[in-house]
Design a protein around this motif. Structure first.
Motif, PDB file in Angstrom:
ATOM      1  N   LEU A 108       0.847  -1.193   0.000  1.00 26.80           N
ATOM      2  CA  LEU A 108       0.000   0.000   0.000  1.00 26.80           C
ATOM      3  C   LEU A 108       0.881   1.242   0.000  1.00 26.80           C
ATOM      4  CD1 LEU A 108      -2.659   1.588   0.368  1.00 26.80           C
ATOM      5  CD2 LEU A 108      -2.442   1.186   2.835  1.00 26.80           C
ATOM      6  N   ASP A 109       0.643   2.115  -0.970  1.00 30.79           N
ATOM      7  CA  ASP A 109       1.353   3.385  -1.040  1.00 30.79           C
ATOM      8  C   ASP A 109       0.443   4.375  -1.754  1.00 30.79           C
ATOM      9  OD1 ASP A 109       4.601   4.187  -0.786  1.00 30.79           O
ATOM     10  OD2 ASP A 109       3.445   5.463  -2.129  1.00 30.79           O
ATOM     11  N   ARG A 110       0.595   5.656  -1.466  1.00 31.21           N
ATOM     12  CA  ARG A 110      -0.288   6.655  -2.076  1.00 31.21           C
ATOM     13  C   ARG A 110       0.179   7.085  -3.464  1.00 31.21           C
ATOM     14  NH1 ARG A 110       1.094  11.875   1.790  1.00 31.21           N
ATOM     15  NH2 ARG A 110       3.316  12.053   1.270  1.00 31.21           N
TER      16      ARG A 110
ATOM     17  N   THR B 215      -3.510   1.662  -3.688  1.00 30.97           N
ATOM     18  CA  THR B 215      -3.425   3.079  -3.335  1.00 30.97           C
ATOM     19  C   THR B 215      -4.659   3.544  -2.567  1.00 30.97           C
ATOM     20  OG1 THR B 215      -4.387   3.701  -5.478  1.00 30.97           O
ATOM     21  CG2 THR B 215      -1.980   3.633  -5.332  1.00 30.97           C
ATOM     22  N   GLU B 216      -5.567   2.627  -2.244  1.00 23.75           N
ATOM     23  CA  GLU B 216      -6.797   3.006  -1.550  1.00 23.75           C
ATOM     24  C   GLU B 216      -6.539   3.269  -0.065  1.00 23.75           C
ATOM     25  OE1 GLU B 216      -7.901  -0.848  -3.873  1.00 23.75           O
ATOM     26  OE2 GLU B 216      -6.075   0.114  -3.109  1.00 23.75           O
TER      27      GLU B 216
ATOM     28  N   ARG C 291     -10.009   0.024   3.609  1.00 23.63           N
ATOM     29  CA  ARG C 291     -10.543  -0.720   2.466  1.00 23.63           C
ATOM     30  C   ARG C 291      -9.600  -1.858   2.071  1.00 23.63           C
ATOM     31  NH1 ARG C 291     -12.630   2.646  -2.603  1.00 23.63           N
ATOM     32  NH2 ARG C 291     -14.066   3.274  -0.928  1.00 23.63           N
ATOM     33  N   VAL C 292      -8.290  -1.591   2.124  1.00 21.96           N
ATOM     34  CA  VAL C 292      -7.324  -2.615   1.746  1.00 21.96           C
ATOM     35  C   VAL C 292      -7.338  -3.772   2.748  1.00 21.96           C
ATOM     36  CG1 VAL C 292      -4.877  -3.113   1.364  1.00 21.96           C
ATOM     37  CG2 VAL C 292      -5.872  -0.986   0.510  1.00 21.96           C
ATOM     38  N   THR C 293      -7.303  -3.455   4.041  1.00 24.33           N
ATOM     39  CA  THR C 293      -7.274  -4.532   5.032  1.00 24.33           C
ATOM     40  C   THR C 293      -8.569  -5.335   5.035  1.00 24.33           C
ATOM     41  OG1 THR C 293      -7.955  -2.961   6.767  1.00 24.33           O
ATOM     42  CG2 THR C 293      -5.585  -3.410   6.534  1.00 24.33           C
ATOM     43  N   SER C 294      -9.684  -4.694   4.768  1.00 23.19           N
ATOM     44  CA  SER C 294     -10.955  -5.431   4.759  1.00 23.19           C
ATOM     45  C   SER C 294     -11.025  -6.416   3.605  1.00 23.19           C
ATOM     46  CB  SER C 294     -12.150  -4.468   4.703  1.00 23.19           C
ATOM     47  OG  SER C 294     -12.157  -3.749   3.474  1.00 23.19           O
ATOM     48  N   SER C 295     -10.347  -6.105   2.488  1.00 23.06           N
ATOM     49  CA  SER C 295     -10.363  -7.024   1.351  1.00 23.06           C
ATOM     50  C   SER C 295      -9.240  -8.054   1.433  1.00 23.06           C
ATOM     51  CB  SER C 295     -10.261  -6.249   0.036  1.00 23.06           C
ATOM     52  OG  SER C 295      -9.033  -5.556  -0.052  1.00 23.06           O
TER      53      SER C 295
END
Length: 352
Positions: free
Chosen positions: A203-205, A224-225, A229-233
């Protein structure tokens, strides 16, 4: 001999200047410097916010991410002229704590350790330097260009060792890892994750530049989210946090799968406030048997693990991590960020 030097705690003091040629002791190698990496710690020292000069000296040779070639080594040391080497950064307290006495000086409890190019010892940012034979690792000859990544790789090798030690408190077969941050530490953490045959997410912006491609070429997934949201998916079993950003730290802690492990490797700046539901964080940590561990620095064992990991990596991928090389005489340019920087190094064997 030319070296990049600084007056710790004095902003604007960076200067490439002549310093005395090093003279090795009986237990030291004489090494020709090839390159030295630049990281956030170096930038803090140059900005006057960190660092300690050697006792009795107003200036310090900068640089702790080393790469050199042995010019001369003591007989029977296991090293020979021509060997490619990297030097360990930290030295244990001379009156060691229990950890230092057992070779785990990266876990020093009393703070009286010293560090090359950071704390009371000259660094590796010079055309030649000396290093104790038991404070260096030999590198694969193929790492002539990318061996300067050894020190940051040692940091993530230690982080993975800590993760695996914490995980071994019970059954531990992680499948998914999330790395927050795609700087050098994050990318190298992702590399070691793929070498463990894990499903790796980063994960990075940043949406442009070399980072997304570097992640994709590891076989990992770039995000990039928002972290929630990333951890939930993804529902990672392991998170390696490499930014120090408070929102990502707590998002990572809250977002792991049950029995998850979060390893914090990024140092957070002081003074930034963040509202957190501490009760919820505590509840999730307890009820899901989660663990959070901080990890910094490395000892000789981790440098050897780093050397092995780099030797097993795609050398072209490693080379792409080094996005800018600056000659020693123009070292100041390495401390001015450019938009697509990932890892910037100062070359020490270039006469320009």
């Amino acid at each position: 001999m030319r070296a990049v030097t600084v007056r710790p705690e004095h902003s604007g003091s960076l200067e490439v200047r002549d310093v005395p040629d090093p003279v090795p002791s009986a237990h030291e190698m004489l090494v020709d410097g090839l390159a030295v990496g630049v990281c956030g710690t170096d930038k803090e020292i140059v900005a006057g916010r960190y660092g300690w000069a050697p006792p009795g000296s107003g200036r310090m040779v900068l640089g702790h991410e080393s790469l050199g070639r042995v010019r001369r080594a003591p007989a029977g040391s296991g090293f020979a002229a021509g060997d490619l080497v990297a030097g360990v950064v930290r030295r244990p307290d001379p009156v060691p704590c229990g950890a230092c006495a057992r070779g785990e000086f990266d876990m020093c409890r009393n703070g009286r350790y010293t560090e090359r190019g950071i704390k009371e010892l000259d660094g590796y940012g010079a055309r030649s330097w000396t290093v104790e034979t038991d404070c260096a690792v030999r590198l694969d000859p193929a790492l002539r260009s990318a061996g300067v990544l050894t020190e940051p790789t040692s940091v993530v090798a230690k982080a993975w060792e800590q993760i695996e030690r914490v995980g071994s408190r019970a059954w531990f077969e992680p499948r998914r890892v999330l790395v927050t941050g795609a700087g050098p530490i994050g990318l190298l953490a992702a590399l070691l994750g793929t070498q463990r045959e894990l499903e790796v997410h980063v994960l990075d912006r940043v949406t442009g530049g070399p980072k997304p491609g570097l992640v994709a070429d590891l076989g990992a997934t770039y995000h990039t989210e928002d972290i929630d949201r990333v951890t939930s998916s993804v529902r990672p079993d392991v998170v390696v946090e490499a930014t120090g950003a408070g929102s990502l730290v707590f998002g990572a802690v809250a977002g792991t799968a049950p029995y998850g492990i979060v390893c914090l490797t990024g140092v957070s700046p002081a003074g930034r406030r963040l509202s957190v539901d501490a009760g919820l964080v505590n509840r999730e940590l307890v009820l899901e048997n989660d663990a959070v561990v901080g990890s910094v620095n490395a000892n000789l064992r981790h440098y050897r693990l780093a050397a092995e990991a780099l030797a097993a990596a795609d050398p072209q991928w490693l080379e792409r991590m080094i996005t800018r090389r600056v000659p020693l005489e123009r070292a100041a340019e390495a401390f001015t960020a450019q938009p697509d920087d990932v890892k910037v190094v100062i070359t020490l064997d270039d006469p320009r």
